[in-house]
Scaffold this motif. Structure first.
Motif, PDB file in Angstrom:
ATOM      1  N   ILE A   1      10.020   9.306  -4.307  1.00 35.60           N
ATOM      2  CA  ILE A   1       9.236  10.424  -3.793  1.00 35.60           C
ATOM      3  C   ILE A   1       9.552  10.585  -2.316  1.00 35.60           C
ATOM      4  CG2 ILE A   1       6.920  11.302  -3.307  1.00 35.60           C
ATOM      5  CD1 ILE A   1       5.926   9.854  -5.775  1.00 35.60           C
ATOM      6  N   LEU A   2      10.037  11.757  -1.941  1.00 38.74           N
ATOM      7  CA  LEU A   2      10.263  12.067  -0.532  1.00 38.74           C
ATOM      8  C   LEU A   2       9.011  12.748   0.000  1.00 38.74           C
ATOM      9  CD1 LEU A   2      13.949  13.380  -0.435  1.00 38.74           C
ATOM     10  CD2 LEU A   2      13.098  11.034  -0.368  1.00 38.74           C
TER      11      LEU A   2
ATOM     12  N   THR B   1       7.976   8.601   9.153  1.00 39.57           N
ATOM     13  CA  THR B   1       7.424   7.456   9.872  1.00 39.57           C
ATOM     14  C   THR B   1       7.079   6.348   8.887  1.00 39.57           C
ATOM     15  OG1 THR B   1       5.205   8.417   9.743  1.00 39.57           O
ATOM     16  CG2 THR B   1       6.497   8.886  11.722  1.00 39.57           C
ATOM     17  N   GLU B   2       6.927   5.154   9.389  1.00 38.76           N
ATOM     18  CA  GLU B   2       6.692   3.991   8.536  1.00 38.76           C
ATOM     19  C   GLU B   2       5.335   4.070   7.843  1.00 38.76           C
ATOM     20  OE1 GLU B   2       6.920  -0.911   8.833  1.00 38.76           O
ATOM     21  OE2 GLU B   2       7.171   0.355  10.621  1.00 38.76           O
ATOM     22  N   LYS B   3       5.315   3.777   6.547  1.00 36.21           N
ATOM     23  CA  LYS B   3       4.084   3.767   5.754  1.00 36.21           C
ATOM     24  C   LYS B   3       4.037   2.487   4.941  1.00 36.21           C
ATOM     25  CE  LYS B   3       2.885   8.069   6.811  1.00 36.21           C
ATOM     26  NZ  LYS B   3       3.105   9.193   5.886  1.00 36.21           N
ATOM     27  N   GLN B   4       2.841   2.119   4.506  1.00 37.38           N
ATOM     28  CA  GLN B   4       2.656   0.974   3.623  1.00 37.38           C
ATOM     29  C   GLN B   4       1.692   1.360   2.513  1.00 37.38           C
ATOM     30  OE1 GLN B   4       1.393  -2.414   5.954  1.00 37.38           O
ATOM     31  NE2 GLN B   4       3.476  -2.876   6.637  1.00 37.38           N
ATOM     32  N   ILE B   5       2.142   1.214   1.261  1.00 42.15           N
ATOM     33  CA  ILE B   5       1.323   1.523   0.090  1.00 42.15           C
ATOM     34  C   ILE B   5       1.517   0.396  -0.908  1.00 42.15           C
ATOM     35  CG2 ILE B   5       0.796   3.196  -1.731  1.00 42.15           C
ATOM     36  CD1 ILE B   5       2.257   5.308  -0.036  1.00 42.15           C
ATOM     37  N   ASP B   6       0.436  -0.199  -1.355  1.00 38.69           N
ATOM     38  CA  ASP B   6       0.523  -1.306  -2.307  1.00 38.69           C
ATOM     39  C   ASP B   6       1.295  -0.895  -3.558  1.00 38.69           C
ATOM     40  OD1 ASP B   6      -0.940  -2.896  -0.632  1.00 38.69           O
ATOM     41  OD2 ASP B   6      -2.844  -2.648  -1.700  1.00 38.69           O
ATOM     42  N   GLY B   7       2.286  -1.695  -3.923  1.00 36.81           N
ATOM     43  CA  GLY B   7       3.051  -1.465  -5.136  1.00 36.81           C
ATOM     44  C   GLY B   7       4.209  -0.505  -4.982  1.00 36.81           C
ATOM     45  N   ILE B   8       4.322   0.129  -3.826  1.00 30.80           N
ATOM     46  CA  ILE B   8       5.363   1.135  -3.592  1.00 30.80           C
ATOM     47  C   ILE B   8       6.351   0.602  -2.549  1.00 30.80           C
ATOM     48  CG2 ILE B   8       5.839   3.531  -2.985  1.00 30.80           C
ATOM     49  CD1 ILE B   8       3.967   3.123  -5.423  1.00 30.80           C
ATOM     50  N   THR B   9       7.638   0.753  -2.824  1.00 32.88           N
ATOM     51  CA  THR B   9       8.651   0.423  -1.823  1.00 32.88           C
ATOM     52  C   THR B   9       8.727   1.574  -0.829  1.00 32.88           C
ATOM     53  OG1 THR B   9       9.944  -0.861  -3.415  1.00 32.88           O
ATOM     54  CG2 THR B   9      11.081  -0.115  -1.432  1.00 32.88           C
ATOM     55  N   CYS B  10       8.292   1.336   0.391  1.00 32.08           N
ATOM     56  CA  CYS B  10       8.208   2.405   1.389  1.00 32.08           C
ATOM     57  C   CYS B  10       9.364   2.284   2.383  1.00 32.08           C
ATOM     58  CB  CYS B  10       6.878   2.338   2.133  1.00 32.08           C
ATOM     59  SG  CYS B  10       5.435   2.638   1.085  1.00 32.08           S
ATOM     60  N   LEU B  11      10.119   3.359   2.519  1.00 32.05           N
ATOM     61  CA  LEU B  11      11.254   3.414   3.429  1.00 32.05           C
ATOM     62  C   LEU B  11      11.058   4.551   4.413  1.00 32.05           C
ATOM     63  CD1 LEU B  11      14.053   3.018   0.729  1.00 32.05           C
ATOM     64  CD2 LEU B  11      13.117   1.200   2.169  1.00 32.05           C
ATOM     65  N   HIS B  12      11.769   4.488   5.527  1.00 30.43           N
ATOM     66  CA  HIS B  12      11.709   5.582   6.493  1.00 30.43           C
ATOM     67  C   HIS B  12      13.000   5.605   7.299  1.00 30.43           C
ATOM     68  CE1 HIS B  12      10.502   2.149   8.972  1.00 30.43           C
ATOM     69  NE2 HIS B  12      10.832   2.870  10.043  1.00 30.43           N
ATOM     70  N   GLY B  13      13.207   6.685   8.026  1.00 26.16           N
ATOM     71  CA  GLY B  13      14.398   6.812   8.858  1.00 26.16           C
ATOM     72  C   GLY B  13      15.636   7.213   8.078  1.00 26.16           C
ATOM     73  N   THR B  14      16.738   7.428   8.787  1.00 33.31           N
ATOM     74  CA  THR B  14      17.977   7.908   8.172  1.00 33.31           C
ATOM     75  C   THR B  14      18.523   6.921   7.148  1.00 33.31           C
ATOM     76  OG1 THR B  14      18.524   9.125  10.185  1.00 33.31           O
ATOM     77  CG2 THR B  14      20.308   8.723   8.628  1.00 33.31           C
TER      78      THR B  14
ATOM     79  N   GLY C   1      16.896   4.597   5.649  1.00 37.72           N
ATOM     80  CA  GLY C   1      15.931   4.512   4.560  1.00 37.72           C
ATOM     81  C   GLY C   1      16.079   5.649   3.577  1.00 37.72           C
ATOM     82  N   LEU C   2      16.426   6.851   4.087  1.00 37.25           N
ATOM     83  CA  LEU C   2      16.608   8.003   3.207  1.00 37.25           C
ATOM     84  C   LEU C   2      17.795   7.788   2.280  1.00 37.25           C
ATOM     85  CD1 LEU C   2      15.914  10.839   2.275  1.00 37.25           C
ATOM     86  CD2 LEU C   2      17.255  11.737   4.205  1.00 37.25           C
ATOM     87  N   GLU C   3      18.896   7.292   2.818  1.00 39.33           N
ATOM     88  CA  GLU C   3      20.069   7.026   1.981  1.00 39.33           C
ATOM     89  C   GLU C   3      19.733   6.023   0.876  1.00 39.33           C
ATOM     90  OE1 GLU C   3      23.238   5.809   4.492  1.00 39.33           O
ATOM     91  OE2 GLU C   3      23.342   7.712   5.592  1.00 39.33           O
ATOM     92  N   GLN C   4      18.998   4.985   1.229  1.00 39.73           N
ATOM     93  CA  GLN C   4      18.615   3.978   0.243  1.00 39.73           C
ATOM     94  C   GLN C   4      17.673   4.560  -0.803  1.00 39.73           C
ATOM     95  OE1 GLN C   4      17.022   0.399   1.987  1.00 39.73           O
ATOM     96  NE2 GLN C   4      16.274  -0.396   0.035  1.00 39.73           N
ATOM     97  N   ALA C   5      16.724   5.386  -0.350  1.00 38.27           N
ATOM     98  CA  ALA C   5      15.764   5.989  -1.274  1.00 38.27           C
ATOM     99  C   ALA C   5      16.459   6.903  -2.275  1.00 38.27           C
ATOM    100  CB  ALA C   5      14.709   6.762  -0.489  1.00 38.27           C
ATOM    101  N   LEU C   6      17.447   7.658  -1.809  1.00 36.08           N
ATOM    102  CA  LEU C   6      18.176   8.562  -2.696  1.00 36.08           C
ATOM    103  C   LEU C   6      19.063   7.795  -3.678  1.00 36.08           C
ATOM    104  CD1 LEU C   6      19.261  11.340  -0.164  1.00 36.08           C
ATOM    105  CD2 LEU C   6      17.469  11.512  -1.899  1.00 36.08           C
ATOM    106  N   SER C   7      19.630   6.701  -3.233  1.00 34.33           N
ATOM    107  CA  SER C   7      20.644   6.004  -4.035  1.00 34.33           C
ATOM    108  C   SER C   7      20.095   5.428  -5.338  1.00 34.33           C
ATOM    109  CB  SER C   7      21.273   4.877  -3.208  1.00 34.33           C
ATOM    110  OG  SER C   7      20.332   3.842  -2.957  1.00 34.33           O
TER     111      SER C   7
END
Length: 309
Positions: free
Chosen positions: A138-139, A165-178, A180-186
């Motif tokens: 989820i972006l 910006t950095e977030k923290q949600i229990d059970g969710i892998t939270c990424l941010h920044g450039t 982090g976006l590449e990793q989230a998409l991959s």
């Protein structure tokens, strides 16, 4: 007496007058609610971007402009708007978005379209993976993105969320920044777009970023149309890089009849219905913000002008 101007034609006055009055009464507020109040006497403005009101200069005593929509990109850059601006986040809007995202995620995860296209008497078993083996990204991890991430996690999907910006949600892998976006998409076999529309997010999903997704990924966009470059998405669908796209928002709405999305066999067009503001629940948020304003408390969901949402 608190003077509240209803300064929009969409949503309709007839739909909101009674729920607003009911919410004001429940909050113990004495309110004069009208579509016609002298600007210098207005304490609060109930607003949506389809309002004819574009010059806020005469509203010298107005304490806040309370938007009925979650999106504020059409108003946040208005230089005459110096009053606090609050966007709409309410239970009905949130639940509507969660149900839309969860429903279409399961539709694609279970490949329901595959079976709907084969109602011809042929027996062709196709067993989907379990949710635990279908990574979702989820972006956007605002109120709506966070709620959708939690719901999909409860269904058993591994969920990655990305935000600026950095977030923290229990059970969710939270990424941010450039990076982090590449990793989230991959890792995103299903990608859900719930970002606000800003200068940084416009055209975010272009050809290069679509290529970063796993081959055959599915895209759900209930966020904002211009997050995706239309031509790049069509090319990715034609090449098989993207298997399917379910789109609820578009650069031009209603979506023009000649737009290629309508005829594309791998695109589902929804008429901006993922999460509509509900008068009953939205009115409660408006009333609470007015109560807060009168009590000298911080407004809920106040827009950060620098960030654009």
């Amino acid at each position: 007496m608190i003077n509240v101007l209803y300064a929009t034609t969409a949503p309709a006055w007839a739909d909101y007058e009674t729920p607003l009055r009911r919410a004001f009464d429940a909050a113990g507020l004495q309110v004069h609610l009208s579509q016609d109040i002298a600007p210098e006497k207005v304490d609060y403005i109930v607003y949506s971007p389809k309002s004819a009101l574009t010059d806020f200069t005469p509203y010298t005593n107005t304490k806040a402009v309370l938007n009925l929509w979650a999106g504020v990109e059409a108003i946040v850059g208005n230089t005459t708007l110096t009053q606090p601006l609050c966007r709409m986040v309410d239970h009905g809007l949130e639940r509507g978005m969660v149900e839309w995202v969860a429903g279409h995620t399961l539709r694609h995860h279970l490949d329901i379209d595959y079976f709907l296209a084969r109602q011809s008497g042929s027996w062709e078993p196709m067993v989907p993976p379990l949710a635990q083996d279908r990574p979702i990204t989820i972006l956007g991890l605002g109120e709506l993105g966070r709620a959708c991430a939690k719901a999909l996690h409860q269904l058993g999907f591994p969920v990655t969320g990305w935000s600026r910006t950095e977030k923290q949600i229990d059970g969710i892998t939270c990424l941010h920044g450039t990076e982090g976006l590449e990793q989230a998409l991959s890792s995103a076999q299903i990608l859900v777009l719930l970002l606000p529309l800003t200068e940084e997010t416009t055209d975010l999903l272009d050809a290069s970023r679509l290529a970063q997704l796993p081959k055959g990924a599915t895209i759900l966009n209930p966020g904002r149309g211009p997050l995706i470059v239309d031509e790049a998405l069509i090319a990715a669908l034609d090449s098989g890089q993207i298997s399917r796209a379910t789109l609820d928002v578009f650069r031009a709405e209603p979506l023009p009849a000649a737009h290629p999305f309508w005829a594309h066999p791998r695109v589902t067009v929804c008429p901006h219905i993922a999460s509509e503001t509900r008068a009953s629940t939205a009115s409660e948020v408006i009333a609470e913000n007015i109560r807060r304003g009168e009590a000298g408390e911080d407004f809920l969901f106040r827009v950060d002008r620098a960030r654009g949402y």
